[in-house]
Design a protein around this motif. Sequence first.
Motif, PDB file in Angstrom:
ATOM      1  N   TYR A   1       0.867  -1.180   0.000  1.00  0.00           N
ATOM      2  CA  TYR A   1       0.000   0.000   0.000  1.00  0.00           C
ATOM      3  C   TYR A   1       0.898   1.223   0.000  1.00  0.00           C
ATOM      4  O   TYR A   1       1.802   1.345   0.840  1.00  0.00           O
ATOM      5  CB  TYR A   1      -0.933   0.011   1.208  1.00  0.00           C
TER       6      TYR A   1
ATOM      7  N   ALA B   1       1.304   5.669  -0.844  1.00  0.00           N
ATOM      8  CA  ALA B   1       0.769   7.000  -1.131  1.00  0.00           C
ATOM      9  C   ALA B   1       1.377   7.435  -2.457  1.00  0.00           C
ATOM     10  O   ALA B   1       2.603   7.580  -2.554  1.00  0.00           O
ATOM     11  CB  ALA B   1       1.132   7.974  -0.029  1.00  0.00           C
TER      12      ALA B   1
ATOM     13  N   PRO C   1      -4.715   9.610  -0.801  1.00  0.00           N
ATOM     14  CA  PRO C   1      -5.045   8.367  -0.103  1.00  0.00           C
ATOM     15  C   PRO C   1      -4.092   7.247  -0.521  1.00  0.00           C
ATOM     16  O   PRO C   1      -3.646   7.190  -1.675  1.00  0.00           O
ATOM     17  CB  PRO C   1      -6.478   8.074  -0.553  1.00  0.00           C
ATOM     18  N   LEU C   2      -3.794   6.371   0.419  1.00  0.00           N
ATOM     19  CA  LEU C   2      -2.960   5.222   0.085  1.00  0.00           C
ATOM     20  C   LEU C   2      -3.761   4.235  -0.734  1.00  0.00           C
ATOM     21  O   LEU C   2      -4.981   4.073  -0.539  1.00  0.00           O
ATOM     22  CB  LEU C   2      -2.418   4.554   1.347  1.00  0.00           C
ATOM     23  N   GLU C   3      -3.095   3.546  -1.661  1.00  0.00           N
ATOM     24  CA  GLU C   3      -3.775   2.589  -2.528  1.00  0.00           C
ATOM     25  C   GLU C   3      -2.908   1.364  -2.738  1.00  0.00           C
ATOM     26  O   GLU C   3      -1.683   1.409  -2.610  1.00  0.00           O
ATOM     27  CB  GLU C   3      -4.108   3.244  -3.867  1.00  0.00           C
ATOM     28  N   ARG C   4      -3.570   0.272  -3.065  1.00  0.00           N
ATOM     29  CA  ARG C   4      -2.854  -0.982  -3.282  1.00  0.00           C
ATOM     30  C   ARG C   4      -2.081  -0.908  -4.582  1.00  0.00           C
ATOM     31  O   ARG C   4      -2.573  -0.410  -5.601  1.00  0.00           O
ATOM     32  CB  ARG C   4      -3.825  -2.158  -3.301  1.00  0.00           C
ATOM     33  N   THR C   5      -0.844  -1.416  -4.554  1.00  0.00           N
ATOM     34  CA  THR C   5       0.019  -1.382  -5.722  1.00  0.00           C
ATOM     35  C   THR C   5       1.013  -2.529  -5.616  1.00  0.00           C
ATOM     36  O   THR C   5       0.866  -3.410  -4.753  1.00  0.00           O
ATOM     37  CB  THR C   5       0.746  -0.021  -5.812  1.00  0.00           C
TER      38      THR C   5
ATOM     39  N   ASP D   1      -7.260  -2.493   3.831  1.00  0.00           N
ATOM     40  CA  ASP D   1      -8.224  -1.580   3.215  1.00  0.00           C
ATOM     41  C   ASP D   1      -8.764  -0.541   4.195  1.00  0.00           C
ATOM     42  O   ASP D   1      -9.542   0.340   3.811  1.00  0.00           O
ATOM     43  CB  ASP D   1      -9.376  -2.367   2.586  1.00  0.00           C
TER      44      ASP D   1
ATOM     45  N   ASN E   1      -6.517   4.135   5.260  1.00  0.00           N
ATOM     46  CA  ASN E   1      -6.864   5.557   5.137  1.00  0.00           C
ATOM     47  C   ASN E   1      -7.801   6.006   6.258  1.00  0.00           C
ATOM     48  O   ASN E   1      -7.644   7.105   6.808  1.00  0.00           O
ATOM     49  CB  ASN E   1      -7.489   5.832   3.770  1.00  0.00           C
TER      50      ASN E   1
END
Length: 346
Positions: free
Chosen positions: A7, A9, A15-19, A321, A324
């Motif tokens: 995860y 930024a 917002p932080l996101e999955r990558t 999940d 944030n």
Amino acid sequence: MTTVAAYAAPAAKAPLERTTIERRAVGEFDVLIDIKFAGICHSDIHQAREGWGEAIFPMVPGHEIAGVVSEVGPGVTGFAVGDRVGVGCMVDSCRECDNCKDGLEQYCAKRPTWTYNAVGKDGEPTYGGYSEKIVVDENYVVRIPDGLSLDVAAPLLCAGITTYSPLRHWNTGPGKKVAVVGFGGLGHMGVKIAHALGAEVTVLSQSLRKQDDGLRLGADHYHATSDPTTFEKLAGTFDLILNTVSAPLDFPAFLSLLRTNGAMVNVGLPEEPVQIPLSGLFGNRRNLTSSNIGGIRETQEMLDFCAEHGIGAEIELIGADQINEAYERVVASDVRYRFVIDAATI
């Protein structure tokens, strides 16, 4: 190279996101760790939102890492596959300066390589613990004793050592009176550790909202700093004040609570400048200072101490999940007392 989920930024304040990110191949002295849990430190939020200045993006935060060794390089002697281990705020240093040689890598003269938001010796950005795996030189890995569950041990890699190091350095123990300013992620660990060291512990918090928790976790006294009589009643009381708050304070008021030769140690770092009238220091030869995590040797000492005394962090376990949402709750002081990410949900 290994591709792992994480995860991140993507930009400041985003917002932080999955990558996915790339972890380097395991080198001769490296340890590959399957991350099991990662704590959310307020430092993560300061950096992901560039509260402390310009940062490197995309950013994978997380420097409270607990996991299990899944591979070691051929030159590794301190760890084996299956070992329970932790990684804290740094993953390298120069290893040559006086501080590094003295086990004070956190004060490396050439600056430590931080676990994230830094550039390693290979020229690549470092990525932290909000991920499935991490590769770290064995010299910057610590062993988590069997007496500590990995989930409650993860926050010890920052919150634990950040409070343990100054408490030890300023000789906390029986006969000493210690005040902990703030009762959050750092503060609750400061209370537990100071109590285990044998000190008389007082919490100084804005309100009495968390008083029952403070007393349950080891505080002998709990006072509200919003009550002006608190400063009158406690004037000249403490040998040590551990300030865990990352916001400006009325420093003269807090310094007035110190005994002769007492010290106020700051481990919280506000984003904005603070004003410190020097007049508050002259009475009773008071000291105003700071402390920054601990070295690798001291971090291992802290973990062993916590295992011996049954000390772990008070945590709220979350899925990735919820990161944030957790960030917003940390900013609102709505956590008791450390969010920990279950890395299996990444």
